[in-house]
Design a protein around this motif. Sequence first.
Motif, PDB file in Angstrom:
ATOM      1  N   LEU A 162      43.162  12.970 -19.251  1.00  0.00           N
ATOM      2  CA  LEU A 162      42.270  11.818 -19.067  1.00  0.00           C
ATOM      3  C   LEU A 162      42.717  10.668 -19.962  1.00  0.00           C
ATOM      4  O   LEU A 162      43.214  10.901 -21.060  1.00  0.00           O
ATOM      5  N   PRO A 163      42.491   9.417 -19.520  1.00  0.00           N
ATOM      6  CA  PRO A 163      42.781   8.278 -20.399  1.00  0.00           C
ATOM      7  C   PRO A 163      41.818   8.236 -21.592  1.00  0.00           C
ATOM      8  O   PRO A 163      40.730   8.808 -21.524  1.00  0.00           O
ATOM      9  N   LYS A 164      42.233   7.544 -22.626  1.00  0.00           N
ATOM     10  CA  LYS A 164      41.431   7.248 -23.824  1.00  0.00           C
ATOM     11  C   LYS A 164      41.150   8.455 -24.709  1.00  0.00           C
ATOM     12  O   LYS A 164      41.261   8.365 -25.927  1.00  0.00           O
TER      13      LYS A 164
ATOM     14  N   THR B 125      35.182   8.321 -15.942  1.00  0.00           N
ATOM     15  CA  THR B 125      36.597   8.281 -15.543  1.00  0.00           C
ATOM     16  C   THR B 125      37.564   8.450 -16.713  1.00  0.00           C
ATOM     17  O   THR B 125      38.773   8.400 -16.528  1.00  0.00           O
ATOM     18  N   ASN B 126      37.030   8.605 -17.937  1.00  0.00           N
ATOM     19  CA  ASN B 126      37.905   8.911 -19.074  1.00  0.00           C
ATOM     20  C   ASN B 126      37.114   9.760 -20.081  1.00  0.00           C
ATOM     21  O   ASN B 126      35.884   9.888 -19.976  1.00  0.00           O
TER      22      ASN B 126
ATOM     23  N   ASP C 151      39.633  11.348 -13.845  1.00  0.00           N
ATOM     24  CA  ASP C 151      40.234  10.027 -13.645  1.00  0.00           C
ATOM     25  C   ASP C 151      40.855   9.847 -12.259  1.00  0.00           C
ATOM     26  O   ASP C 151      41.200   8.729 -11.878  1.00  0.00           O
TER      27      ASP C 151
ATOM     28  N   SER D 142      41.443  12.992 -24.391  1.00  0.00           N
ATOM     29  CA  SER D 142      41.708  14.129 -23.504  1.00  0.00           C
ATOM     30  C   SER D 142      40.430  14.934 -23.258  1.00  0.00           C
ATOM     31  O   SER D 142      39.463  14.855 -24.041  1.00  0.00           O
TER      32      SER D 142
END
Length: 141
Positions: free
Chosen positions: A60-62, A37-38, A14, A64
């Motif tokens: 990471l977003p959304k 990116t996630n 990310d 891991s």
Amino acid sequence: MMAQAEKKVLIVEDNDHWRKLLAMVIERCGYQVIQATNGLEGVERAIEAIPDLILMDLGLPKMSGAEATAILKATPATKHIPVVIQTAYTVVENAVRAGAAEILNKPIELSEIQRVLAKYLPLNPAAAASPHASARTNAAA
Ligand code: MN
């Protein structure tokens, strides 16, 4: 260079700056790069592209990186793909349990990335198995 260019590396990261730098270095080494990116996007890209190697961040977003790795290792189409974790976290048990092949600690030297590429995506596995490989490779070039 042809066979080498067919190998795909998925980068799940990310941090835009680090992901773009990694992508540039890995492309220069002759590999095809896919980026996510996630964690969720990472799983989706892996399943659609079946890369040869995955470089996975943990934070990471959304979803891991550890969760994404666990899903990929539980999915028949992707469970064979080595997942190399790259993280600044020092607690990485979840990633190890999820089936990560290796953990790289950020900050990561670019030479370390080149070592990982050579380890998991050898350019010519047949030649590498022979003690006379380098001489033959030079002659062929
Ligand atoms: Mn991160």
